[in-house]
Every structure is written in C-alpha cells, then in structure tokens.
Design a protein around this motif. Sequence first.
Motif, PDB file in Angstrom:
ATOM      1  N   ALA A 219       0.832  -1.202   0.000  1.00  5.64           N
ATOM      2  CA  ALA A 219       0.000   0.000   0.000  1.00  5.64           C
ATOM      3  C   ALA A 219       0.869   1.256   0.000  1.00  5.64           C
ATOM      4  O   ALA A 219       0.567   2.247  -0.683  1.00  5.64           O
ATOM      5  CB  ALA A 219      -0.924  -0.004   1.214  1.00  5.64           C
ATOM      6  N   LYS A 220       1.952   1.204   0.738  1.00  6.66           N
ATOM      7  CA  LYS A 220       2.861   2.351   0.782  1.00  6.66           C
ATOM      8  C   LYS A 220       3.624   2.486  -0.527  1.00  6.66           C
ATOM      9  O   LYS A 220       3.834   3.598  -1.035  1.00  6.66           O
ATOM     10  CB  LYS A 220       3.839   2.158   1.949  1.00  6.66           C
ATOM     11  CG  LYS A 220       4.578   3.424   2.349  1.00  6.66           C
ATOM     12  CD  LYS A 220       3.645   4.399   3.040  1.00  6.66           C
ATOM     13  CE  LYS A 220       4.388   5.626   3.540  1.00  6.66           C
ATOM     14  NZ  LYS A 220       3.479   6.624   4.127  1.00  6.66           N
TER      15      LYS A 220
ATOM     16  N   PHE B  85       0.711   3.290  -3.488  1.00  6.52           N
ATOM     17  CA  PHE B  85      -0.217   4.409  -3.325  1.00  6.52           C
ATOM     18  C   PHE B  85       0.277   5.471  -2.349  1.00  6.52           C
ATOM     19  O   PHE B  85      -0.367   6.509  -2.191  1.00  6.52           O
ATOM     20  CB  PHE B  85      -1.586   3.894  -2.839  1.00  6.52           C
ATOM     21  CG  PHE B  85      -2.111   2.721  -3.612  1.00  6.52           C
ATOM     22  CD1 PHE B  85      -2.373   2.820  -4.965  1.00  6.52           C
ATOM     23  CD2 PHE B  85      -2.323   1.491  -2.990  1.00  6.52           C
ATOM     24  CE1 PHE B  85      -2.852   1.730  -5.685  1.00  6.52           C
ATOM     25  CE2 PHE B  85      -2.795   0.400  -3.694  1.00  6.52           C
ATOM     26  CZ  PHE B  85      -3.058   0.514  -5.052  1.00  6.52           C
ATOM     27  N   ASP B  86       1.399   5.199  -1.664  1.00  8.01           N
ATOM     28  CA  ASP B  86       1.900   6.096  -0.626  1.00  8.01           C
ATOM     29  C   ASP B  86       0.826   6.353   0.422  1.00  8.01           C
ATOM     30  O   ASP B  86       0.600   7.488   0.855  1.00  8.01           O
ATOM     31  CB  ASP B  86       2.376   7.418  -1.240  1.00  8.01           C
ATOM     32  CG  ASP B  86       3.245   8.217  -0.260  1.00  8.01           C
ATOM     33  OD1 ASP B  86       3.830   7.593   0.651  1.00  8.01           O
ATOM     34  OD2 ASP B  86       3.333   9.445  -0.399  1.00  8.01           O
ATOM     35  N   LYS B  87       0.152   5.261   0.819  1.00  6.75           N
ATOM     36  CA  LYS B  87      -0.922   5.347   1.796  1.00  6.75           C
ATOM     37  C   LYS B  87      -0.705   4.325   2.902  1.00  6.75           C
ATOM     38  O   LYS B  87      -0.032   3.310   2.714  1.00  6.75           O
ATOM     39  CB  LYS B  87      -2.284   5.044   1.144  1.00  6.75           C
ATOM     40  CG  LYS B  87      -2.826   6.101   0.223  1.00  6.75           C
ATOM     41  CD  LYS B  87      -4.218   5.681  -0.264  1.00  6.75           C
ATOM     42  CE  LYS B  87      -4.861   6.746  -1.126  1.00  6.75           C
ATOM     43  NZ  LYS B  87      -6.223   6.343  -1.556  1.00  6.75           N
ATOM     44  N   GLU B  88      -1.313   4.624   4.034  1.00  5.58           N
ATOM     45  CA  GLU B  88      -1.398   3.605   5.065  1.00  5.58           C
ATOM     46  C   GLU B  88      -2.426   2.569   4.619  1.00  5.58           C
ATOM     47  O   GLU B  88      -3.358   2.879   3.867  1.00  5.58           O
ATOM     48  CB  GLU B  88      -1.811   4.215   6.404  1.00  5.58           C
ATOM     49  CG  GLU B  88      -0.760   5.145   7.014  1.00  5.58           C
ATOM     50  CD  GLU B  88       0.565   4.447   7.258  1.00  5.58           C
ATOM     51  OE1 GLU B  88       0.556   3.274   7.686  1.00  5.58           O
ATOM     52  OE2 GLU B  88       1.615   5.061   7.011  1.00  5.58           O
TER      53      GLU B  88
ATOM     54  N   GLU C 139      -6.148   3.211   4.656  1.00  6.41           N
ATOM     55  CA  GLU C 139      -6.677   4.288   3.809  1.00  6.41           C
ATOM     56  C   GLU C 139      -6.994   3.841   2.389  1.00  6.41           C
ATOM     57  O   GLU C 139      -7.552   4.623   1.616  1.00  6.41           O
ATOM     58  CB  GLU C 139      -5.659   5.442   3.745  1.00  6.41           C
ATOM     59  CG  GLU C 139      -5.343   6.063   5.094  1.00  6.41           C
ATOM     60  CD  GLU C 139      -4.189   7.060   5.024  1.00  6.41           C
ATOM     61  OE1 GLU C 139      -4.056   7.859   5.965  1.00  6.41           O
ATOM     62  OE2 GLU C 139      -3.434   7.020   4.025  1.00  6.41           O
ATOM     63  N   ILE C 140      -6.658   2.612   2.012  1.00 12.31           N
ATOM     64  CA  ILE C 140      -6.832   2.228   0.610  1.00 12.31           C
ATOM     65  C   ILE C 140      -8.307   2.008   0.287  1.00 12.31           C
ATOM     66  O   ILE C 140      -9.108   1.624   1.137  1.00 12.31           O
ATOM     67  CB  ILE C 140      -6.007   0.973   0.247  1.00 12.31           C
ATOM     68  CG1 ILE C 140      -6.520  -0.256   0.982  1.00 12.31           C
ATOM     69  CG2 ILE C 140      -4.540   1.186   0.521  1.00 12.31           C
ATOM     70  CD1 ILE C 140      -5.888  -1.555   0.485  1.00 12.31           C
ATOM     71  N   THR C 141      -8.661   2.236  -0.979  1.00  9.40           N
ATOM     72  CA  THR C 141     -10.031   2.105  -1.458  1.00  9.40           C
ATOM     73  C   THR C 141     -10.280   0.683  -1.951  1.00  9.40           C
ATOM     74  O   THR C 141      -9.360  -0.146  -2.034  1.00  9.40           O
ATOM     75  CB  THR C 141     -10.280   3.083  -2.607  1.00  9.40           C
ATOM     76  OG1 THR C 141      -9.427   2.711  -3.712  1.00  9.40           O
ATOM     77  CG2 THR C 141      -9.961   4.515  -2.186  1.00  9.40           C
TER      78      THR C 141
ATOM     79  N   GLU D  75      -8.253   0.087  -5.074  1.00 11.59           N
ATOM     80  CA  GLU D  75      -6.835  -0.117  -4.768  1.00 11.59           C
ATOM     81  C   GLU D  75      -6.598  -1.497  -4.169  1.00 11.59           C
ATOM     82  O   GLU D  75      -5.583  -2.146  -4.451  1.00 11.59           O
ATOM     83  CB  GLU D  75      -6.355   0.986  -3.827  1.00 11.59           C
ATOM     84  CG  GLU D  75      -6.279   2.346  -4.513  1.00 11.59           C
ATOM     85  CD  GLU D  75      -6.110   3.503  -3.547  1.00 11.59           C
ATOM     86  OE1 GLU D  75      -5.730   4.597  -3.990  1.00 11.59           O
ATOM     87  OE2 GLU D  75      -6.371   3.311  -2.334  1.00 11.59           O
TER      88      GLU D  75
END
Length: 711
Positions: A185-186, A189-192, A195-197, A200
């Motif tokens: 995920a990081k 998407f550079d996300k925690e 936080e992914i949809t 994603e």
Amino acid sequence: MAKKRFSFSKPFLFTALAGLFVFIIVSAVFMRYIFSGLPPVYEMEEYTPSLTTKVYDRNNKLIHEFSIEKRSMVPLEDIPVDLQNAVVAMEDRDFFKHAGFSIRGIFRALLHDLVTGRAKQGASTLTQQLSRGVFLTQEKKLIRKIREIILAIQIEHQFSKREILQLYLNEIYLGSGAYGVKAAAKKYFDKELSEITTGEAALLVGLIPAPGRYNPFANPAVARQRRNLVLDVMHEQNYINDEELAAAKAEELPTKQPAPEKKPGLYFIEYIRRILEPKYGMDVLWKAGLNIYTTIDIEQQALAEEIMDKKLQEYDEQVAKGLGIEIDPNDSEADAPTPTSEEEPTEAEPETKADYPRLQGAFMVRDVKTGAVRVLVGGRGFSESKFNRATQAKRQPGSSFKPYVWMAALQKGYTPATLVKDLPTMFYYDGRNWRTFDENADLYSLDLAKQPFIASKDFNVWVPQNYGGRAEGWVTLRKGLEKSKNLVAVNLIDAVSPRAVIQVARKAGLTANLPNVPALALGVSVVQMDEHLAALTTFANGGIHTDNYYIERVEDANGRILEQHIPLETAAFSPQHAYLLINMMKGVTQRGSGAYVGRLGRNIAGKTGTTQSHRDMWFVGMTPSTAAAAWMGYDDDTSHENGARFTGSTTARWWTEIMEQILKDEPNDDFAVPEGISFSYINPITGKLAMPTDRNKFLEAFITGTEPQSF
C-alpha cells in the motif's frame, strides 16, 4: 465327480509376497524422502517471516528501517475487509471450506500436466501458496507439489483460518520489493493500509500471480484490466454491490511511483549500519526485526542539514561570482570530486556536473557529559557521496588545535595572565631535531640570520607568522588564545615541548598520528572531526573524557535487550586546569576570532581554525551541556587563498545559525567553577594585578595560590 479346488502355487505366493514387500519398502522410502523435505511442526508454529529492523531517535521517533524485503506485520483486524474479500474471491473461493487443498484443483492441474508434459503452478489454495512461499522452493516439480499439499494440511491443522489468512496477507510478494499488503500500500499508493479504497485493494490482489506483468507503473492498461477482473469476481460472489463495482472501476490507477522521501540523518544511519552489521551479521540486521534506539535528535539533524547546505550554497555563489561564472542558485545538486572511504571501496563517483567549485561541509553535535551524538552531518547530499566527512575524513585542524598547546602550558605552571612571547622565531632542522635560532636579543634580524641556512642542503628553515603578519611583542596567555596568535603558539610549544602537547592530545582522546615538531602547534597534523570534538569537549566537561556514542540500546523483535550503552568516564585533566582553559576559550567567542558567536548571548567556549592557504575552516564551540563542531572546505583540498578567503570565522557564522536553533530550549548556564579556583583583577597588558586606577582591568581566574602578587 468331486469339484477341483483352486490353489496358489508356492512360486506364485512367493512372487506376490516379494512384490508386496518391495512395494512397501519403495513406498516407505518414497514417503521418507517426501517428509524429509518438510519442516517440523514446531517450526511452523514458531515461524516468523523476515521482518524490518526499525531505527528510532532519542525521542523514540521512527527515523529509518533496514529491510531487504519491504515488509510490516499487520494483524488481520487492521487489514481492510475489501482486501480480505478480494483475496479469497480471486485466489481461493473455498478457503473457509477446504482442509488445505482442493481435490478438483489437483485433478485439473494433473490433467494439464499430462496433456502439456510440463508442470503447472496454478490450482493452489491460499494455504498451499503460503506453504510454498514460506517453506518450499518455487520449482515446478511433482515432488514439491506433494510436499506442498502435505504441508498445507499440517498448517490447516495447526492454525485457524484467520491466522492463515493473516499470515498470507503479510507474507505475499507484491512486486517492487514489497512483501505483505501494508508495504505494498505504501509502495504503490503512498498510503497507510487503512486508507486504501476498494479499487486499490483489487489492484493489489491482481498483482499476486505476476507482480511484474500487472504493475500499474509499467503496464497500466494490463493492470487496469486485471483490477477490473478482480472487481468483477468480487461482484459475482456478492462481496460488493453494483454501485461499489462502478465506483471502484472508475478509480484512477496510480501513474507515478511515490518518490522516496528525502530523509535527514542518512549519514548517521550509514554510520550505525557500519557499527552493527559486522557485530550481528547482515541477516540479523536486515531481517530479524531489531529495534535500534539511537542518540540522534532527528529534528535538530534536519535543521542542521538544511542550514549548512543553504550557507555553503551562498558561499559557492560568492566564489563563482569572483571567478566570473554565472550559476543557477538552484543548482545545489552539482557534484564535486569526492574521496572514497578508507573503510570500504565505493563505486566511482559521477563526473563533476558544475563548472564552479563546490564547498563541502560537516557538522556534529554531542552531549558534553555523556558523549551522546545528537547531530551528524557528513556532507552535502548523501546520494552524491556516502563519504562521511565527520567520521572518515582526516583534515588539518589549524588553530582549533591550539587548546591542546595551551593545556600543556597550564600543566607546566603557566597562568592565563602569564606573559608569553609574540615575536618572530626562526626554527631550523639540523637533520635530527628542530631547534630554535637564538637571535641574541634581536641583534640580528631574522631575515639576515636565516640566509646561511637557506644555502645549506642540510638545514630546513621555518619562520612562522601571525595571521596578518602583526606581532605585539609580549601578550598574556589569554590574549594569545583569544586572538589565535601563531607566534605565541609556536613559542609555547617550543617552551613546553611538542611531546608534552602530544601527551595532552592523547589524554584528551586524539588517536591521530601527531608529529613531534614545532609546527604541531598550528594544527598541521590531520584529525577526524568526531575525535577532535570529543577531545576538546573533555575540557568543557571538567577534564573528564567520554567517547562519542550513537546507540542507546538494541532490542530483538521480542523486546529482549541485546546491547545497551554503558557510560565510561576517564579523568584526563584536573578540573582546575580544565576550567582555566575553558574560561580562556570563552574569550575567543567574546573578544577573539570567534566573536560572531557572541551574538547568541550565551556562555560559549570555542576555537576557530584556518589552515594554510585556507584549505580547511573550523569552528568548535561548547556550552556546559552541548558541544558542536563545524568544518568546511573542498574535497580535493583546493585552496581558498585566491578566492573568497574564507576562514574559521566564516565557519563560525553558520555554526552560530544552526546552534541558535539547537540551543533555544537549553538554559544559559555558565561553566561550573571547581574548588581551588580564585579570581583577581589584572592589567590585561602587563598580566600583573590591576591598580585601582586601571580602566581596562580584567577579572581573571587562577588556581588558588598562583595569582600575581605585584602591581
């Protein structure tokens, strides 16, 4: 007529029994071979995948991770439900029903193998994929497939379905070095992970069979098609409704891989890697999930890097302007020639991209009493050069070496008010030793006196000068240090002997090679910043030496302490001598060559240093709690003499700008006065007791009993 009974002949029975025996033996050997390649059950129960080693600063803030596999373990409850559902829907829809393998899948795979004549990797359940990924090789052989099924059954017996799914989602490789869904995920998407949809989550699951092929950055069209397939399967199995399906398919794919964050402290991180990797081994440091608690203050580190780079860039522009070169102020990434590490070879550095000289610098902050290193800046741009100028470079300290000479004088009975010679002195080398030429009370000028020696090949002559060329005759020991007078330094070392100065430097903590010559007083030997700072800090710490240290403790993944810093102090000098020296060094920042530092309004003891031809510029300064050293120069030892003529006072300017921020929350304490110290007003010119009518009298410190006795 009686019926004939059927009976086995003895040869037939023997053959049948022998065949059965052979079959049993062969089967036993085969099963032994099969099971010999499987890990024991207890290993499965204790299995821990390769973990990330985490590095923390002094405030327990995570600042770096060592990992070959970008992986983080996440409990199942913290993994989005859409992601869990997508994996089950796409990879193993009967996951919660089977016992570890699928009969239908196995027959389909075997049929394919028979028809095509080659092994097929598909038709594996999540549990089989896990067993293969964790314990077995990826080779496509029938033996491995059998072992995979047996191991999957054992895993199902030992673990719950939730535990298996959790381990799978943390273990699966998703490309670009990312193992597990959190790291992926990081990475994508550079996300925690939280936080992914839904879209994603589907994209990540779509990567599982072939991360390279379905990579959205390399093959966006194929990745979109694969993601939509995962979403369709989720919809068919009622994990998402029509609206959710449409919304997820409408999501844009990531178009650019997140750029690596520009992190401060990379020179520090590399330094502790050099400490720990030989001690624990690469596998433990990079894979065992250690927790490393360090001494660095990452916020101070970041501002020090920013300010140093900004100031050195300004100086670069001054130099370029002086050379008639127009440069882009934003061109701070240009490379200058860089040396290679003495500890290990490095790849060749890129060719110089700039047509103007580029300054380098180093900066270091440590705790005066403990030696804990708070800031370590090894240069401008770790990506350009990993050579650490604070811990690896050996440079001449120039006049910043003079405190060792002054300490040797104090130990020989000098006081801060002692008058010392600030007169030109000629040294000559007679083939064995350096000697002082006795000009016989100035009856001969040195210029005339040295002429016979110049003509002789057996003699070398050295006539040092003060910066600026001015000599005052006789000055107090204090003034000689405050004004950084070279002639005072060389006359002092001649009086106390270079060997005495070397002994002082050794006690303070310097291990560098120090030549037994008068020029040692002017800092002609080379030292490392880290050692030089630790040694000078000894004087600020009341004569107690402590080594620099960088790691508070190291823990394993279970919190067990593997190592912890143990303080070690060495009494190197008397507290009285240390105080006299540090009190004189305070004058450097109040009236001397480091007076720019005085604008901080703090009690700071310091010393500037400028080497011959302005090749190295230093400033080392200390409060009672914090010590810091700054250096600037060129990696290729280029001289500044014909350029902007930077000096140690220049370095003191950006030292001050950095320390203004670092010291803002530190109390403005003064250096503690030890027992056995008294104060007397003296005449700063004569060094004697001040008359009541003296207008410029100065309150000087003395070891009790050594005060001047006359006016």
